[in-house]
Motif scaffolding. Structure first.
Motif, PDB file in Angstrom:
ATOM      1  N   PRO A  96       0.911  -1.299   0.126  1.00 41.39           N
ATOM      2  CA  PRO A  96       0.026   0.020  -0.099  1.00 41.39           C
ATOM      3  C   PRO A  96       0.934   1.389  -0.028  1.00 41.39           C
ATOM      4  N   LEU A  97       1.906   1.356   0.624  1.00 43.35           N
ATOM      5  CA  LEU A  97       2.834   2.395   0.640  1.00 43.35           C
ATOM      6  C   LEU A  97       3.422   2.798  -0.714  1.00 43.35           C
ATOM      7  N   ILE A  98       3.574   1.591  -1.628  1.00 43.55           N
ATOM      8  CA  ILE A  98       4.081   1.967  -2.838  1.00 43.55           C
ATOM      9  C   ILE A  98       2.923   3.053  -3.696  1.00 43.55           C
ATOM     10  N   ALA A  99       1.757   2.754  -3.342  1.00 44.69           N
ATOM     11  CA  ALA A  99       0.631   3.622  -3.910  1.00 44.69           C
ATOM     12  C   ALA A  99       1.022   5.071  -3.306  1.00 44.69           C
ATOM     13  N   TYR A 100       1.150   5.182  -2.308  1.00 39.94           N
ATOM     14  CA  TYR A 100       1.640   6.653  -1.581  1.00 39.94           C
ATOM     15  C   TYR A 100       2.928   7.245  -2.193  1.00 39.94           C
ATOM     16  N   GLY A 101       3.840   6.386  -2.434  1.00 40.05           N
ATOM     17  CA  GLY A 101       5.042   6.854  -3.332  1.00 40.05           C
ATOM     18  C   GLY A 101       4.808   7.209  -4.617  1.00 40.05           C
ATOM     19  N   GLN A 102       3.995   6.661  -5.442  1.00 39.61           N
ATOM     20  CA  GLN A 102       3.364   6.938  -6.571  1.00 39.61           C
ATOM     21  C   GLN A 102       2.929   8.353  -6.421  1.00 39.61           C
ATOM     22  N   MET A 103       1.956   8.403  -5.537  1.00 35.62           N
ATOM     23  CA  MET A 103       1.201   9.780  -5.441  1.00 35.62           C
ATOM     24  C   MET A 103       2.128  10.987  -5.374  1.00 35.62           C
ATOM     25  N   LEU A 104       3.205  10.731  -4.713  1.00 30.78           N
ATOM     26  CA  LEU A 104       4.402  11.773  -4.347  1.00 30.78           C
ATOM     27  C   LEU A 104       5.045  12.197  -5.575  1.00 30.78           C
ATOM     28  N   GLN A 105       5.280  10.979  -6.336  1.00 34.91           N
ATOM     29  CA  GLN A 105       6.229  11.251  -7.299  1.00 34.91           C
ATOM     30  C   GLN A 105       5.424  11.728  -8.524  1.00 34.91           C
ATOM     31  N   ASN A 106       4.106  11.668  -8.691  1.00 29.21           N
ATOM     32  CA  ASN A 106       3.318  12.243  -9.734  1.00 29.21           C
ATOM     33  C   ASN A 106       3.078  13.859  -9.417  1.00 29.21           C
ATOM     34  N   PHE A 107       3.218  14.044  -7.991  1.00 23.84           N
ATOM     35  CA  PHE A 107       3.293  15.446  -7.540  1.00 23.84           C
ATOM     36  C   PHE A 107       4.331  16.254  -8.344  1.00 23.84           C
ATOM     37  N   GLY A 108       5.488  15.425  -8.464  1.00 23.73           N
ATOM     38  CA  GLY A 108       6.720  16.125  -8.833  1.00 23.73           C
ATOM     39  C   GLY A 108       7.958  15.924  -8.235  1.00 23.73           C
ATOM     40  N   HIS A 109       7.846  15.234  -7.031  1.00 25.21           N
ATOM     41  CA  HIS A 109       9.038  15.180  -5.985  1.00 25.21           C
ATOM     42  C   HIS A 109       9.732  13.765  -6.618  1.00 25.21           C
ATOM     43  N   ARG A 110      10.927  13.786  -6.100  1.00 20.51           N
ATOM     44  CA  ARG A 110      11.870  12.602  -6.658  1.00 20.51           C
ATOM     45  C   ARG A 110      11.733  11.572  -5.518  1.00 20.51           C
ATOM     46  N   VAL A 111      11.354  10.251  -5.671  1.00 20.32           N
ATOM     47  CA  VAL A 111      10.965   9.458  -4.894  1.00 20.32           C
ATOM     48  C   VAL A 111      11.988   8.207  -4.679  1.00 20.32           C
ATOM     49  N   ARG A 112      12.668   7.978  -3.685  1.00 20.62           N
ATOM     50  CA  ARG A 112      13.337   6.740  -3.636  1.00 20.62           C
ATOM     51  C   ARG A 112      12.764   5.995  -2.526  1.00 20.62           C
ATOM     52  N   PHE A 113      12.533   4.836  -2.818  1.00 20.17           N
ATOM     53  CA  PHE A 113      11.753   3.844  -1.974  1.00 20.17           C
ATOM     54  C   PHE A 113      12.624   2.912  -1.332  1.00 20.17           C
ATOM     55  N   ALA A 114      13.169   3.095  -0.128  1.00 23.09           N
ATOM     56  CA  ALA A 114      13.962   2.168   0.614  1.00 23.09           C
ATOM     57  C   ALA A 114      13.557   1.093   1.262  1.00 23.09           C
ATOM     58  N   THR A 115      13.682  -0.125   1.065  1.00 25.56           N
ATOM     59  CA  THR A 115      12.928  -1.338   1.965  1.00 25.56           C
ATOM     60  C   THR A 115      13.906  -2.722   1.468  1.00 25.56           C
ATOM     61  N   HIS A 116      13.379  -3.740   2.284  1.00 24.26           N
ATOM     62  CA  HIS A 116      14.231  -4.986   2.015  1.00 24.26           C
ATOM     63  C   HIS A 116      14.359  -5.293   0.583  1.00 24.26           C
ATOM     64  N   ASN A 117      15.308  -6.105   0.362  1.00 25.82           N
ATOM     65  CA  ASN A 117      15.668  -6.670  -1.111  1.00 25.82           C
ATOM     66  C   ASN A 117      14.630  -7.417  -1.660  1.00 25.82           C
ATOM     67  N   GLU A 118      13.946  -8.318  -0.978  1.00 27.10           N
ATOM     68  CA  GLU A 118      12.952  -9.145  -1.299  1.00 27.10           C
ATOM     69  C   GLU A 118      11.713  -8.463  -1.843  1.00 27.10           C
ATOM     70  N   HIS A 119      11.643  -6.911  -1.763  1.00 27.83           N
ATOM     71  CA  HIS A 119      10.518  -6.032  -2.249  1.00 27.83           C
ATOM     72  C   HIS A 119      10.933  -5.365  -3.321  1.00 27.83           C
ATOM     73  N   ARG A 120      12.052  -5.773  -4.066  1.00 33.86           N
ATOM     74  CA  ARG A 120      12.664  -4.653  -4.887  1.00 33.86           C
ATOM     75  C   ARG A 120      11.856  -4.787  -6.381  1.00 33.86           C
ATOM     76  N   ALA A 121      11.601  -5.916  -6.890  1.00 35.30           N
ATOM     77  CA  ALA A 121      10.703  -5.931  -8.045  1.00 35.30           C
ATOM     78  C   ALA A 121       9.391  -5.445  -7.668  1.00 35.30           C
ATOM     79  N   LEU A 122       8.673  -5.291  -6.688  1.00 38.09           N
ATOM     80  CA  LEU A 122       7.511  -4.921  -6.256  1.00 38.09           C
ATOM     81  C   LEU A 122       7.592  -3.319  -6.303  1.00 38.09           C
TER      82      LEU A 122
END
Length: 538
Positions: free
Chosen positions: A32-58
């Protein structure tokens, strides 16, 4: 405590930020947090999503930049399942699980700092965080924000802010009316104190040896998050914002990430769904550390007694297990698609699965294993959309039968539908982004001469604070020199102490391309000339 107050006006200009999102958790927590990251990115922010390596593809499949955090979400979850929460059991002490958990925390801490300043691991594009958005279990957030003097915003799916309305989910206290308000409030202090006691050496080592910050006392550590803005991503119609939470805390609604590709539905699954009354869905997400054979036998008996069919997660079905005709195994199937075809759900009570089920209008049985799952089971029961929680450690056939009969009641189904209607009027990601923007210290972040990007340098002799591209333009025409630039703090988390702050790198975009046209560049130079002309000459 942050010394820069946020702007309460949503009409203020919000600069385009480099945002690092630091999130620890399972796939159900992260999705669900990826959806939030997309919202921020669509606004114009540059988003880096830092999480565990097993979620890389997601992360990358949803068009966000990935950065690896330390720790293994499955090992962390197994520890929580073993202990039933953060408080260790004797077994966890004897089998070395506590030592492994502390090692994971140390890895996470170190990687949170790297996620703020290291270049992209694939493209080598430079990155320097202007703001941090994180969940509490990522641990390093406040310390990195203190070091960089940038804003921090906490986003989470369970309450982490003291209130008399309900206890801290990790305190193993149920959300009950008869529990005293004082004990509910004290549970937050108890959890924070326990977590600090277990991690203070690791955290202070990180502060001293990695960040160059002074160590924290217990008193400092327990109050340092008090003024940090928090946004809770759950439905305010389901759990309203408590009256004792201040203006720095918001409840915005659940986040939902929908698969952008068509789900290739297995023919056998579609045939099963079409072959009778809508089945139940039974699954416990990516929870590990339980006896799936025992759980599956209980499920079979309960379904036979109630005459129900079910789609059951294949994580509950051992490879050599015989599956009866009234059960269909289900692999990695999107819940938002599957839940259109079922009559009710039985799951572990993760926030994401709970939200998806309720939004689909489904009565819900929760079998919690640890943490916020108990909180959500109590919320669902209180809302009238499901029975009291069932014990994951001692799930009995009779209890599961009673729960299935409970959610088959017309009144319970109607209540679930009512919750669904309210949730569909909420837009969690949009509300969360508004909350984030409103809590930013916009006055401190405002760049002079041109406001597209946040201020990150001061030019003291001209009384200016400028963004990195403005600084680069001025350097390019030799209006200023590197010695004229000092780092600009936008949010002081520890104003009583002074720490050295390294000057941020000049280039923060791929290929070192300045984000301005020639006309914009000329306007910036002209605006700077106007400032110079107004500065008294010595």
């Amino acid at each position: 405590m942050a010394s820069n107050s946020s702007s309460s006006s949503s009409s203020r200009h919000v600069p385009r930020l480099n945002i690092v999102m630091q999130f620890v958790g399972t796939r159900g927590d992260i999705q669900p947090l990826i959806a939030y990251g997309q919202m921020l990115q669509n606004f114009g922010h540059r988003v880096r999503f830092a999480t565990h390596n097993e979620h890389r593809a997601l992360v990358t499949n949803n068009d966000l930049k990935f950065f690896p955090l330390g720790g293994d979400s499955q090992k962390l979850m197994k520890y929580m399942v073993t202990c039933g929460g953060i408080y260790p059991t004797i077994g966890a002490v004897l089998n070395g699980a506590i030592g492994e958990n502390n090692e994971a925390i140390s890895e996470i801490l170190k990687s949170t700092w790297a996620s703020c300043i290291d270049p992209d691991e694939v493209t080598n594009d430079g990155f320097f965080a202007d703001a941090i958005i994180a969940n509490p279990p990522s641990f390093g957030h406040i310390h990195c924000a203190e070091k960089l003097r940038i804003p921090l915003h906490i986003v989470f799916t369970m309450p982490w802010s003291e209130t008399i309305n309900f206890s801290h989910p990790l305190a193993r206290s149920a959300y009950r009316v008869e529990e005293s308000p004082r004990r509910r409030a004290e549970s937050y202090q108890s959890v924070e104190r326990f977590m600090w006691t277990g991690s203070h050496r690791i955290v202070n080592d990180f502060r001293k040896n990695i960040l160059g910050l002074l160590p924290l006392s217990s008193e400092q550590a327990l109050r340092m998050m008090n003024d940090v803005p928090h946004t809770y991503c759950w439905s305010p119609s389901l759990v309203p914002k408590p009256n004792d939470w201040g203006p720095n805390i918001d409840v915005c609604g659940f986040f939902f990430l929908y698969d952008k590709t068509d789900y290739p539905v297995p023919r056998s699954l579609m045939d099963f769904l079409d072959s009778g009354d809508p089945p139940l869905y039974i699954g416990f997400g990516s929870i590990s550390g339980h006896d799936e054979r025992k759980l599956f036998r209980t499920i079979i008996r309960a379904l036979n007694i109630t005459g129900k069919r079910a789609v059951v997660s294949d994580k509950l079905i051992a490879p050599d297990t015989e599956v009866p005709e009234n059960i269909h195994p289900c692999g990695n199937c999107p819940h938002d698609w599957l839940f259109q075809y079922v009559s009710g759900v039985c799951h572990h009570g993760g926030a994401g699965t709970t939200a998806t089920g309720l939004r689909a209008g489904l009565p819900t049985i929760i079998v919690p294993f640890f943490g916020d799952q108990y909180f959500w089971s109590d919320i669902v029961e209180k809302a009238g959309a499901g029975p009291p929680a069932l014990s994951a450690r001692s799930l009995h056939t009779r209890h599961l039968v009673d729960a299935i009969n409970f959610i088959s009641d017309a009144n319970v189904k109607a209540r679930a539908q009512e919750i669904s209607r309210k949730m569909r009027d909420e837009h969690g990601c949009e509300a969360a982004m508004r909350s984030f923007h409103q809590q930013l210290p916009l006055d401190a972040m405002q760049s002079d001469l041109e406001e597209t990007y946040p201020a990150c340098y001061r030019i003291p002799k001209y009384g200016l604070k400028v963004s990195w591209p403005v600084a680069q333009i001025l350097l390019g025409v030799e209006s200023v020199f590197l010695d004229d630039l000092l780092p600009c703090a936008t949010c002081e988390w520890n104003p009583a102490k002074s720490f050295n702050l390294s000057i941020p790198p000049l280039y923060r975009t791929p290929d070192r391309v300045l984000p301005y046209t020639e006309d914009q560049r000329k306007k910036i130079i002209a605006a700077f000339s106007d400032v110079i002309n107004k500065v008294p000459q010595k």
